[in-house]
Write an enzyme that holds these catalytic residues in place. Sequence first.
Site, PDB file in Angstrom:
ATOM      1  CB  CYS A  11      24.464  40.155  34.684  1.00  0.00           C
ATOM      2  SG  CYS A  11      25.741  41.438  34.768  1.00  0.00           S
ATOM      3  CB  CYS A  16      30.806  38.625  39.306  1.00  0.00           C
ATOM      4  SG  CYS A  16      29.094  39.178  39.267  1.00  0.00           S
TER       5      CYS A  16
END
Length: 361
Positions: A107, A203
């Site tokens: 990410c 997440c």
Amino acid sequence: MSGHGQLAAVAMSGGVDSATAAALLVEQGYEVIGLTMRLWDRGDADKPAPGRACCATEDLHDARRVAQTLGIPFYVVDLTAQFQEAVVEDFLAALAAGRTPNPCARCNEVLKFHHLLNRARQLGAAFLATGHYARIEEVEGEPWLMRGLDPGKDQSYFLFATRREDLANIRFPLGAMHKEETRARAVALGLHLARKRESQDLCFLPDGDPHALFVHSGMAALTLPGPIVDEAGRLLGEHRGLGHYTIGQRQGLGIGGAPHPLHVIAIQPQENRLVVGPASALLRESLELAALNWLPRRPLTGPVTVLAQIRYASPPQSALLTPLDGGRARIDFRFPQRAIAAGQACVLYDRDRLLGGGWIT
């Protein structure tokens, strides 16, 4: 340090760290804009929705409220497609191949310091700041990526894939601070989320259980039970799907009666088989890396001694780095290392300076 009205973009996750980073830049005189990544399509009923985790709906609202408190412009950058491809699908593909993925490093590499950084540039920002506990120091006119000063919060490990040419356009305002200082500054600055708890989950896995993601993403094979065997191939039990295990794991195997503790030593997706063995079977003296990212300007032309860190929570170890063809490298450790997992990052340091790293194959 004074910003003198210079435009700065801040990646705001909705947590106390990025909020404090934004507030500090405002305090220093920068003209700050807040950017929050939208990573999940809340309207897609075919996907498991995140709950209390990074970049969840609550976090977006918190980031917007902080921007209002600070009086700065705020933008939501839709990166759902990029997140799905670069992080979620990469995560699933790694598990399907028996590897242990590192989605947070991916990410940072693809979402924050490529797509979001490009968005900051399009808005005219001189740099993108984040709430990471890491530092960038100027040495002889060259930016060096360094560990954060708080050893308990240092996040430089997850930044190993940052490109050298981007370092001049990145800032880490919290790099010289400890977490307790950050919360204290957030209170002093009047930020409403100064006491907000941190999420420890991925997440896209807010409850820590990937089962729903496997099913909804067409990877139900990762949930299929199969045999647990020892090194000799003797059947010891049944696993609940290879997607739930990682190299070195000891807890949650559901097998007992062995004269010594058993750990996962191999994941074999073609046979849907989990191999277990004693802790000694986890020791390895070397590994190979793919996609090596080398940050020093001086090229890597031969073997060099480094400190190599094979997991975020592991201490760095003395090793010899030897470059190979095709962006690969070999790491030979001074002492054998435990539970080296393919798919994880091996990050390289010279004391506190981050030299780069790559993906363990």
